[in-house]
Design an enzyme around this catalytic site. Structure first.
Site, PDB file in Angstrom:
ATOM      1  N   GLY A  50     -25.464   8.762 -24.913  1.00 33.92           N
ATOM      2  CA  GLY A  50     -26.477   9.490 -24.151  1.00 33.92           C
ATOM      3  C   GLY A  50     -27.032   8.534 -23.102  1.00 33.92           C
ATOM      4  N   ARG A  92     -19.318   1.180 -20.687  1.00 29.48           N
ATOM      5  CA  ARG A  92     -19.147   2.602 -20.346  1.00 29.48           C
ATOM      6  C   ARG A  92     -19.515   2.775 -18.868  1.00 29.48           C
ATOM      7  NH1 ARG A  92     -20.986   7.174 -24.291  1.00 29.48           N
ATOM      8  NH2 ARG A  92     -19.215   8.154 -23.243  1.00 29.48           N
ATOM      9  N   ASP A 251     -25.224  12.237 -16.788  1.00 28.24           N
ATOM     10  CA  ASP A 251     -24.925  10.810 -16.940  1.00 28.24           C
ATOM     11  C   ASP A 251     -25.101  10.064 -15.630  1.00 28.24           C
ATOM     12  OD1 ASP A 251     -23.397  12.109 -19.304  1.00 28.24           O
ATOM     13  OD2 ASP A 251     -23.684   9.996 -19.751  1.00 28.24           O
ATOM     14  N   ASN A 261     -21.577  14.888 -15.951  1.00 26.49           N
ATOM     15  CA  ASN A 261     -22.072  15.068 -17.327  1.00 26.49           C
ATOM     16  C   ASN A 261     -20.868  15.312 -18.231  1.00 26.49           C
ATOM     17  OD1 ASN A 261     -24.337  15.269 -19.174  1.00 26.49           O
ATOM     18  ND2 ASN A 261     -23.804  17.421 -19.378  1.00 26.49           N
ATOM     19  N   LYS A 262     -21.124  15.452 -19.504  1.00 27.06           N
ATOM     20  CA  LYS A 262     -20.071  15.601 -20.512  1.00 27.06           C
ATOM     21  C   LYS A 262     -19.013  16.614 -20.093  1.00 27.06           C
ATOM     22  CE  LYS A 262     -19.589  13.752 -23.460  1.00 27.06           C
ATOM     23  NZ  LYS A 262     -18.702  12.573 -23.414  1.00 27.06           N
TER      24      LYS A 262
HETATM   25  O1  MRU Z   1     -20.381  10.532 -24.215  1.00 30.03           O
HETATM   26  P1  MRU Z   1     -21.842  10.752 -24.462  1.00 30.03           P
HETATM   27  O2  MRU Z   1     -22.136  11.368 -25.779  1.00 30.03           O
HETATM   28  O3  MRU Z   1     -22.648   9.505 -24.217  1.00 30.03           O
HETATM   29  O4  MRU Z   1     -22.265  11.806 -23.342  1.00 30.03           O
HETATM   30  C1  MRU Z   1     -23.602  12.202 -23.269  1.00 30.03           C
HETATM   31  C2  MRU Z   1     -23.842  13.249 -22.249  1.00 30.03           C
HETATM   32  O5  MRU Z   1     -22.974  13.641 -21.522  1.00 30.03           O
HETATM   33  C3  MRU Z   1     -25.255  13.709 -22.087  1.00 30.03           C
HETATM   34  O6  MRU Z   1     -25.279  15.038 -21.667  1.00 30.03           O
HETATM   35  C4  MRU Z   1     -25.969  12.846 -21.028  1.00 30.03           C
HETATM   36  O7  MRU Z   1     -25.798  11.490 -21.293  1.00 30.03           O
HETATM   37  C5  MRU Z   1     -27.405  13.144 -20.967  1.00 30.03           C
HETATM   38  S1  MRU Z   1     -28.254  12.552 -22.388  1.00 30.03           S
HETATM   39  C6  MRU Z   1     -29.897  12.825 -22.202  1.00 30.03           C
END
Ligand code: MRU
Length: 365
Positions: A50, A92, A251, A261-262
């Site tokens: 996140g 990351r 992100d 984003n994801k």
């Molecule tokens: O791969 P992740 O679990 O780190 O991805 C997280 C996301 O895509 C969230 O939507 C994003 O970081 C926002 S968290 C407040």
């Protein structure tokens, strides 16, 4: 369901403790990281994840590095610290909060080094010691500031939703993702539920199931009503009138409002547009990268093939099946109804509505 949950991340006795999100919701386990490599591994493998939580993790990783690195003189010490900071940033690439926090810590280390040359602080004579002290204080500040900003963000977005609305949410953006008491998109939905009473439609979020494992877990603890669906069910549910709006986190947000984003976010945005539904993004100012002009310039993390071949110990594909596994996608700004930050609800054109915060973003947590 409610069980005592340790903090997502904390500094304790010179080490970094991280709630292991890979094990949730089955087990509540904490990783005790005494080396930077252990924190980096926790970040790479999504034990902590996140975007905002990654910023806090990066800050504490640098504070930890400052206590582990050494050198015969201050210049060598800072040079070695810089190398470790580069390794932390490389864990990351998409979530900009990580690099943002690490760079803030780097700048502070160099500034503290210059100060210590001229005036040892608090009776600490070794400049490396004053750098270590200062960096830990800044990491705590970044974590605390995070708390304030997410509270403001949740309040800012709550009235976008009306009583009884069913809101689709992707991935996980709750306290697990922010390392704060409030989430981003999920924080908005929690506040909206308290004010008006809403229902969340949770998309499970293949391949690592952050929605199915983590968002459901957080919503159940809060007592917010929800229905879990697989990602591919969302468009059909919209067509049947079962979704009134969509909200996601981010992100990285480019200067023009394009949002990384994801993976799966873009599909939800396209489907929302096809059904005339509002599509909202919630993120703190630290997620906006004013140096990145648009979504095409955002680096997208490509993850391991095994994550698509199966989940956990279960493999359902031939082990040599070719795989694509981008962890994030980009939703163009044209598809975004509004972006919610701790400073309010921002509408297009984002170059203007977000652009006026460009200077403030350097300090934003
Ligand atoms: O791969 P992740 O679990 O780190 O991805 C997280 C996301 O895509 C969230 O939507 C994003 O970081 C926002 S968290 C407040």
């Amino acid at each position: 369901m409610a069980m005592p949950v340790p903090p997502v991340i904390e500094w304790r006795d010179g080490a970094v403790r991280i709630l292991d999100q890979r094990r949730l919701p089955d087990a509540v386990e904490v990783l005790h990281c005494t080396t930077v490599e252990q924190v980096n591994e926790a970040i790479r493998t999504l034990a902590i994840r996140g975007a905002p939580a990654l910023g806090v993790a990066a800050a504490y990783a640098v504070a930890l590095a400052a206590t582990r690195v050494d050198g015969p003189d201050e210049a060598t010490y800072l040079e070695r610290l810089d190398t470790v900071i580069d390794q932390i940033i490389a864990t990351r690439p998409t979530a900009v909060n990580l690099a943002w926090a690490a760079e803030r810590m780097r700048a502070a280390a160099h500034e503290l080094g210059t100060l210590a040359d001229h005036r040892p602080t608090d009776g600490i004579r070794d400049p490396r010691e004053s750098i270590r002290h200062g960096l830990l204080a800044l990491a705590h500040e970044i974590a605390a500031d995070n708390e304030q900003r997410h509270r403001a963000l949740a309040e800012a977005g709550a009235d976008l939703f009306a009583s009884g609305q069913r809101v689709l949410h992707h991935c996980n953006t709750g306290p697990l993702a922010t390392a704060a008491s409030y989430g981003t998109a999920l924080g908005v939905l929690q506040a909206a539920n308290q004010r008006h009473g809403i229902e969340v439609v949770v998309s499970e979020t293949r391949p690592l199931l952050q929605g199915g494992r983590l968002t459901t877990w957080e919503l159940a603890q809060w007592g917010v009503p929800f229905t879990l669906i697989t990602d591919s069910m969302a468009a059909d549910r919209m067509r049947r009138g079962g979704i009134d709006a969509v909200i996601v986190g981010a992100d990285r947000i480019a200067a023009n409002g394009d949002v990384a984003n994801k993976i799966g976010t873009y599909s939800h945005a396209v489907a929302a547009g096809a059904h005339d539904l509002p599509f909202y993004v919630a993120a703190p100012l630290s997620t906006i990268d004013f140096d990145t002009p648009n979504g095409d310039a955002i680096p997208i993390e490509e993850r391991a093939t095994e994550e698509v071949h199966g989940y956990g110990d279960w493999r359902w594909s031939p082990s040599d099946a070719p795989v694509a596994n981008p962890a994030f996608d980009v939703t163009p700004h044209e598809r975004i109804t509004a972006i919610i930050t701790e400073h309010g609800v921002h509408r297009p054109p984002y170059l203007e509505s977000l652009g006026r915060f460009a200077a403030a973003s350097d300090e934003a947590a």
